[in-house]
Design an enzyme around this catalytic site. Structure first.
Site, PDB file in Angstrom:
ATOM      1  N   LYS A 118       0.825  -1.220  -0.040  1.00  0.00           N
ATOM      2  CA  LYS A 118      -0.120  -0.002  -0.081  1.00  0.00           C
ATOM      3  C   LYS A 118       0.734   1.242  -0.049  1.00  0.00           C
ATOM      4  CE  LYS A 118      -4.665  -1.584   1.639  1.00  0.00           C
ATOM      5  NZ  LYS A 118      -5.465  -1.694   2.693  1.00  0.00           N
ATOM      6  N   LYS A 211      -5.274  -9.581  -7.199  1.00  0.00           N
ATOM      7  CA  LYS A 211      -6.400  -9.671  -6.284  1.00  0.00           C
ATOM      8  C   LYS A 211      -7.143  -9.051  -6.849  1.00  0.00           C
ATOM      9  CE  LYS A 211      -6.013  -8.000  -2.442  1.00  0.00           C
ATOM     10  NZ  LYS A 211      -5.691  -7.530  -1.171  1.00  0.00           N
ATOM     11  N   LYS A 214     -10.883  -3.209  -4.547  1.00  0.00           N
ATOM     12  CA  LYS A 214     -11.750  -2.064  -4.659  1.00  0.00           C
ATOM     13  C   LYS A 214     -10.990  -0.857  -5.510  1.00  0.00           C
ATOM     14  CE  LYS A 214     -13.834  -2.593   0.015  1.00  0.00           C
ATOM     15  NZ  LYS A 214     -13.476  -2.358   1.545  1.00  0.00           N
TER      16      LYS A 214
HETATM   17  P1  AMP Z   1     -11.146  -4.863   3.002  1.00  0.00           P
HETATM   18  O1  AMP Z   1     -11.945  -4.399   1.775  1.00  0.00           O
HETATM   19  O2  AMP Z   1      -9.714  -4.646   2.642  1.00  0.00           O
HETATM   20  O3  AMP Z   1     -11.713  -4.012   4.143  1.00  0.00           O
HETATM   21  O4  AMP Z   1     -11.592  -6.303   3.110  1.00  0.00           O
HETATM   22  C1  AMP Z   1     -12.601  -6.794   3.926  1.00  0.00           C
HETATM   23  C2  AMP Z   1     -12.668  -8.341   3.793  1.00  0.00           C
HETATM   24  O5  AMP Z   1     -12.675  -8.861   2.613  1.00  0.00           O
HETATM   25  C3  AMP Z   1     -11.245  -9.171   4.312  1.00  0.00           C
HETATM   26  O6  AMP Z   1     -11.791 -10.088   5.085  1.00  0.00           O
HETATM   27  C4  AMP Z   1     -10.584  -9.577   3.297  1.00  0.00           C
HETATM   28  O7  AMP Z   1      -9.467 -10.376   3.428  1.00  0.00           O
HETATM   29  C5  AMP Z   1     -11.668  -9.674   1.941  1.00  0.00           C
HETATM   30  N1  AMP Z   1     -11.100  -9.537   0.817  1.00  0.00           N
HETATM   31  C6  AMP Z   1     -10.886  -8.319   0.373  1.00  0.00           C
HETATM   32  N2  AMP Z   1     -10.629  -8.669  -1.058  1.00  0.00           N
HETATM   33  C7  AMP Z   1     -10.551  -9.982  -1.428  1.00  0.00           C
HETATM   34  C8  AMP Z   1     -10.257 -10.665  -2.305  1.00  0.00           C
HETATM   35  N3  AMP Z   1      -9.854 -10.393  -3.473  1.00  0.00           N
HETATM   36  N4  AMP Z   1     -10.666 -12.281  -2.379  1.00  0.00           N
HETATM   37  C9  AMP Z   1     -11.239 -12.742  -1.033  1.00  0.00           C
HETATM   38  N5  AMP Z   1     -11.407 -11.958   0.048  1.00  0.00           N
HETATM   39  C10 AMP Z   1     -11.062 -10.451  -0.071  1.00  0.00           C
END
Ligand code: AMP
Ligand code: TRP
Length: 350
Positions: A118, A211, A214
């Site tokens: 990041k 991956k 967002k």
């Molecule tokens: P975040 O959007 O970073 O707050 O992520 C929220 C949750 O979604 C966390 O448990 C992440 O590990 C999961 N997550 C985010 N991106 C992915 C992805 N591409 N595949 C699987 N899980 C994800």
């Protein structure tokens, strides 16, 4: 203090909630409600560790906090039986993070790969908060003395750090922990990561080695939880594939990241294994598999999008859920904070 099996997890309100968030995290949040006490948090203090240009500023932040809350509820999380709230309404998160900052070691944080990703090349210009992010995450979990933490694969290292911090706190203050009613010396339980299902790491639809995220500049790289049926179908039709037909065995997916990703998504949405999906579609062309995948995606996600729209149209209602959740979470947090302060030796109002 009673020991209970407790689930905690968080999602950042940084916009563009996608299929990876849903399959990697939210689907598991929903399932765990059956047998656990669950706390699901919109981690807004984490969101502001990135530059303002990334999280979008005050109006966008408030909108995204309500949107994640709506996604939780539209997906089937019950805010009456369990707890749903936003992190900034419970001051214990930031307060415990400070105590844990003095337990965590700089060497531990220096190993965190997500910070390196990041922060990018210009590390000197990253916020101190971004560097400290994993300690705040440990505080989130330990504030509720949570035992189980459902997350996607990308959070594994942060969970290991939270376990190390819990253990070091218990060791550093071992005698005091025992005299404050924890005879086994375990004030903070070791939180167990739950990284389960066939889609713990959903990849970009445009590049099977990246991956789904967002912040990807291409909207076609992800399926957003707010996408309508036509958009979902179009994104799946356009998803990158290779020229070979689908294999009949899971082993055949090993060197084919895009195929592996789409089969994993199908399996996760259908509640089946990848092998089972290949038994049905193996040997066939991508075009017919993609049609089936689009249909399944729309059947599962479109109702969530509709419900999210309905919920976010009434921000007052969403806010009242968060306020009620914060009051219940706050009561639990306060218990832990009092005990943690006593264990460290601070003088406080009885
Ligand atoms: P975040 O959007 O970073 O707050 O992520 C929220 C949750 O979604 C966390 O448990 C992440 O590990 C999961 N997550 C985010 N991106 C992915 C992805 N591409 N595949 C699987 N899980 C994800
Ligand atoms: N770091 C997590 C993510 O980006 C979000 C998060 C913050 C979290 N605090 C947490 C997840 C506590 C689980 C438990 O995905």
């Amino acid at each position: 203090m009673a020991r209970v099996e407790r689930v905690f997890s968080g999602v950042q309100p940084t916009g563009n909630l996608h299929l990876g968030n849903y399959l990697g995290a939210i689907v598991n949040f929903v399932k765990l409600q059956e047998n656990h006490n669950c706390i699901y948090c919109v981690v807004d203090l984490h969101a502001i560790t990135q530059p303002v240009s990334v999280w979008g500023g005050p109006t966008e932040l408030a909108r995204n906090i309500r949107e994640v809350t709506a996604a939780f509820i539209a997906s089937g999380i019950d805010p009456k039986k369990h707890i749903v709230f936003n992190q900034s309404q419970v001051s214990g998160h930031a307060e415990l993070a400070w105590l844990l900052n003095c337990v965590a070691r700089i060497g531990w944080l220096n190993r965190m790969t997500q910070f390196k990703e990041k922060a990018g090349k210009d590390r000197e210009n990253a916020s101190v908060g971004l560097y400290d992010y994993p300690v705040l995450m440990a505080a989130d979990i330990l504030l509720y003395r949570a035992t189980h933490v459902p997350v996607g694969e990308d959070q594994k290292q942060h969970l290991e750090l939270a376990r190390d911090i819990a253990q070091k706190f218990n060791n550093d203050f071992g005698d005091s922990v025992r005299t404050h009613g924890f005879a086994d010396g375990e004030f903070f339980p070791q939180p167990e990561p739950l990284i389960t299902g066939p889609a713990t790491r959903v990849m970009s639809l445009r590049d099977g080695t990246k991956k789904m995220s967002k912040s990807d500049s291409s909207d076609n790289s992800r399926i957003n939880l707010t996408d309508d049926a036509d958009t979902i179908a179009q994104k799946i039709r356009k998803a990158k594939t290779d020229p070979e037909p689908l294999p009949s065995e899971e082993k055949g997916l090993e060197t084919r990241p895009e195929a592996d990703n789409l089969v994993g998504i199908y399996a996760a949405l259908a509640g089946r294994t990848k092998q089972d999906v290949l038994r049905e579609f193996g040997g066939g062309q991508f075009s017919s598999f993609k049609n089936a995948l689009a249909e399944l995606c729309i059947a599962k996600l479109a109702p969530i999008a509709t419900e999210m729209k309905r919920l976010t149209a009434d921000p007052g209602h969403v806010d009242s859920i968060l306020i009620e959740g914060a009051s219940r979470a706050g009561a639990l947090a306060e218990e832990t904070m009092k005990a943690a302060k006593d264990i460290i030796g601070f003088v406080r109002k009885p």
